[in-house]
Design an enzyme around this catalytic site. Structure first.
Site, short mmCIF file in Angstrom:
data_model
loop_
_atom_site.label_atom_id
_atom_site.label_comp_id
_atom_site.label_asym_id
_atom_site.label_seq_id
_atom_site.Cartn_x
_atom_site.Cartn_y
_atom_site.Cartn_z
N HIS A 1 -79.01 14.56 71.84
CA HIS A 1 -77.66 14.07 71.53
C HIS A 1 -77.66 13.30 70.21
O HIS A 1 -76.75 13.43 69.39
CB HIS A 1 -77.17 13.12 72.63
CG HIS A 1 -76.75 13.79 73.90
ND1 HIS A 1 -75.81 14.80 73.94
CD2 HIS A 1 -77.13 13.59 75.19
CE1 HIS A 1 -75.63 15.19 75.19
NE2 HIS A 1 -76.41 14.47 75.97
N HIS B 1 -77.65 15.60 67.32
CA HIS B 1 -76.32 16.19 67.17
C HIS B 1 -75.43 15.26 66.36
O HIS B 1 -74.66 15.70 65.49
CB HIS B 1 -75.73 16.44 68.56
CG HIS B 1 -74.65 17.46 68.60
ND1 HIS B 1 -74.01 17.82 69.77
CD2 HIS B 1 -74.05 18.21 67.63
CE1 HIS B 1 -73.10 18.74 69.52
NE2 HIS B 1 -73.09 18.99 68.22
N HIS C 1 -84.23 14.54 75.92
CA HIS C 1 -82.85 14.98 76.11
C HIS C 1 -81.88 14.11 75.32
O HIS C 1 -81.05 14.63 74.55
CB HIS C 1 -82.49 14.95 77.60
CG HIS C 1 -81.06 15.27 77.89
ND1 HIS C 1 -80.67 16.52 78.33
CD2 HIS C 1 -79.93 14.52 77.82
CE1 HIS C 1 -79.35 16.52 78.49
NE2 HIS C 1 -78.88 15.31 78.19
N GLU C 2 -81.96 12.82 75.51
CA GLU C 2 -81.01 11.94 74.83
C GLU C 2 -81.18 11.98 73.32
O GLU C 2 -80.20 11.84 72.58
CB GLU C 2 -81.14 10.50 75.35
CG GLU C 2 -80.74 10.32 76.81
CD GLU C 2 -79.33 10.82 77.11
OE1 GLU C 2 -78.46 10.73 76.23
OE2 GLU C 2 -79.12 11.30 78.23
#
Length: 708
Positions: free
Chosen positions: A500, A503, A496-497
């Protein structure tokens, strides 16, 4: 104005165009922030940065930015996009350099001195921001450009930037009278101080509320290594012979899943849920009341009925009605599922001759037993196949290579702020350097709870910068020489991280205001949630899920059980999340004259009114340690995870429809979404990617909520 209000999310700007000259600096040349770092990609010189460097750098950074802003506001020439908006984007470089490092390290590696600096700085930075956003001459220049924006022949990103500047200034109070601006400044100053107090109380209370156990047998169920670590923790606190279990982040605590002693489990959950409301110097109840009231009063001053109405107007949700509708639609089926899960747990308790009803401190322990019975495996069977370094290199990085063509090379030559921090060069598919990735995975007593990503340097074509992105988790560090074995939740968080991080790394924008994750709060979690899909994607899982001792791959039968159990306990997971989300909304949808003084009483009434007051499933965060919304950037925005998950689930279906793990799919997702940052309306961006609005059905199916 490119610098965010919150220190913790401050982004770094580094090298300016040759045509731009910053004001002459009064900062001593020996201060590491005095000049742009000469390390690759302007990576911070952590080995040179000391506590004493922060305050003078902040003071000079604010002074320089005010000189720049005054020059822009008082420019005798008519306002142009270049001499006003672009000039603002270039301003504040020193302040951004120090803010990016201090803001990130105050969460990841703080100390008493830094906390004192943070308390002193918070109101000063709030006043500094106000001095810029409430500058009448500056706003007049921005408004003059905004009013004729269609005649300026700007490219789409530049036009959107102009529109965002106008919106940012109006929302910051630019249209208020002088008297009301003074009121607003007072609110912002007080809030900055209170939010810092809340955050520091949460960290200090986590240490103060740690569970102290007298006898080793009271920790039965925990591994010998974990018990030894608890003994070492106690010894470090001057309690030799005892055992200390830290209390971290969420209401639920990891040891609850293995502790066989019910009394110990109960003490641990009570220690967790009591944080910030036990009295004493770290009690957050009065702080919460003051924050909620000030936020409501500020919203009213700006013309909104509540802080939530103000905050949501600038998100993709737009208003409280749409958020309340989403949460209400999920509440009934989620709680119904949680109650069914509770019935199964109760059967297990009864079968073991337990003479008690399931309580919050029983859930993790017995739900794992139910899982083991139903699927013939428990979570601990997975951990030997999830060794941290192997998951990172052969899972997270492998997926990024297959989907986006990225490669990673660890480097030992760059300084770090803690010996456990790792640094990687990120190479793009074309063989060119893309970014630097900073990996900080282990828990520390001076590190805030949870997991997050940050930018030390943000990408910007205007500034000529490439991204330096950090990921932070709170994985317990095992004793020296032992492998770091992840739980399934920690595994998913790692992916998940890194979503980020991608992104931020893939950002391909001109202006700093739009770099990376600078998108609406209820959109920012979407790309990171999409990246979770690769954690159990067959080709990726097969590449990393290998026994840390033997190297043997995870047996297919075990993998099949993992996949079959994906919807297990979703009633609990959805209900605890909804309870926290609704608590956030209940606090922030109040008017200034409605703020209660009884924090815990209000919390109980709010949960009951929302239909999520099911005692065995407490809120993921209670009010007094809900850092996301009372000190972080998620006030009235915690719903955003679910809002984003709708887009995520629909996007996962798109990947599946188009062949799953492939460069073609990854390149398209990167081009249409990950590279665009905040350069356009987020939902328009999604529609351009998907060809339509997201459907809700994939999310309902994922969470096992297709039947009421």
């Amino acid at each position: 104005m490119n610098r965010p209000h919150m220190l913790i999310i401050a982004a770094s700007l580094a090298v300016a165009n040759a045509a731009y000259a910053a004001p002459a600096s009064l900062l001593e040349a020996s201060n590491p922030f005095a000049k742009v770092s000469t390390l690759p990609m302007n990576y911070p010189a952590f080995d040179k940065i000391k506590n004493e460097h922060y305050e003078p750098a902040f003071a000079e950074g604010m002074r320089q930015e005010m000189v720049e802003v005054d020059a822009i506001a008082n420019n005798p020439k008519p306002a142009t996009f270049e001499n006003t908006i672009v000039a603002m984007e270039r301003s504040g470089q020193l302040l951004n350099r120090v803010s990016s490092v201090f803001g990130n390290l105050s969460g990841a590696n703080t100390n008493d001195t830094m906390q004192a600096i943070q308390r002193g700085l918070s109101p000063k930075l709030a006043a500094h921001n106000d001095a810029i956003r409430l500058n009448e001459k500056l706003y007049a220049r921005i408004k003059s450009l905004y009013d004729k924006r269609d005649q300026l022949k700007l490219d789409p990103e530049s036009k959107f930037l102009l529109e965002r500047y106008h919106t940012d200034f109006v929302r910051a109070g630019a249209k208020l009278s002088s008297a009301d601006k003074d009121k607003l400044k007072a609110y912002n100053s007080q809030l900055a101080t209170l939010q810092t107090t809340f955050a520091q109380n949460v960290l200090k209370e986590a240490n103060a509320a740690a569970l102290v156990v007298d006898k080793r047998e009271e920790l039965a169920g925990m591994s010998d290594a974990a018990i030894d670590a608890a003994a070492a923790n106690a010894k470090a606190r001057g309690m030799d012979g005892k055992f200390v279990i830290p209390v971290t982040n969420t209401t639920g605590q990891a040891p609850l899943a293995v502790l066989t002693n019910r009394a110990t489990r109960q003490r641990l959950i009570e220690a967790s849920m009591g944080r910030g409301s036990r009295g004493g110097e770290f009690d957050n109840r009065d702080v919460v009341v003051k924050i909620a009231k000030l936020r409501a009063e500020r919203a009213a001053l700006l013309g909104y009925p509540s802080h939530a109405a103000y905050a949501l107007e600038d998100q993709t949700a737009k208003n409280t009605e749409s958020v309340n509708k989403l949460l209400a639609e999920f509440a009934k089926p989620a709680v119904a599922n949680a109650k069914k899960e509770a019935e199964e747990i109760q059967k297990m308790i009864d079968a073991e001759k337990g003479s008690f009803g399931v309580a919050a401190h029983d859930w993790s322990y017995y739900s794992d037993k139910v899982r083991a019975e139903r699927f013939a495996f428990d979570q601990n069977q997975l951990k030997p196949y999830f060794e941290l370094n192997n998951v990172l290199t052969n899972g997270v990085f492998f997926a990024a290579n297959k989907v986006y063509g990225l490669s990673f090379k660890e480097r030992k030559d760059l300084p770090v702020y803690d010996p456990d921090v790792r640094v990687f060069d990120v190479i793009d598919a074309n063989g060119k350097p893309l970014a630097i990735f900073v990996a900080d995975f282990y828990a520390r007593s001076n590190k805030r709870g949870g997991a997050w990503a940050n930018a030390y340097v943000s990408q910007s074509k205007l500034m000529g910068t490439k991204p330096v992105i950090g990921n932070h988790l709170n994985i317990p560090k095992p004793p020296s020489g032992e492998a770091t074995l992840l739980t399934y939740d920690e595994l998913r968080t790692l992916f998940h991280e890194f979503g980020h991080a991608l992104h931020g790394m893939f950002s391909d924008v001109k202006y700093p205001r739009f770099a990376g994750t600078r998108v609406p709060r209820d959109f920012v979690e979407f790309p990171s949630q999409v990246n979770e899909m690769w954690a159990v994607y067959p080709e990726v899982l097969a590449n990393y899920a290998k026994h840390y001792k033997t190297g043997e791959p995870m047996p297919k039968a075990l993998l099949d059980k993992v996949i079959a159990s994906k919807k297990f306990n979703e009633g609990f997971r959805t209900t605890e999340y909804l309870a926290a989300s609704m608590l956030d909304q209940r606090w922030h949808q109040l008017g200034a004259n409605q703020i209660p003084t009884d924090v815990l009483g209000f919390e109980a009434e709010a949960m009951k009114a929302a239909g999520v007051d099911f005692a065995p499933v407490p809120a993921r965060y209670r009010t007094t340690y809900f850092s996301h919304v009372f000190s972080g950037g998620y006030s009235a925005g915690y719903y955003g995870y679910l809002w984003s998950e709708k887009l995520d689930a629909d996007t996962v279906e798109w990947f599946k429809e188009n062949g799953g793990l492939s460069r073609k799919n990854g390149d398209y997702f990167r081009k249409m979404l990950l590279s665009k940052g905040g350069t356009m309306d987020a939902m328009d961006m999604y529609r351009q990617f998907r060809g339509r609005d997201a459907k809700i059905e994939p999310l309902l199916d994922r969470r096992g909520l297709t039947a009421n």
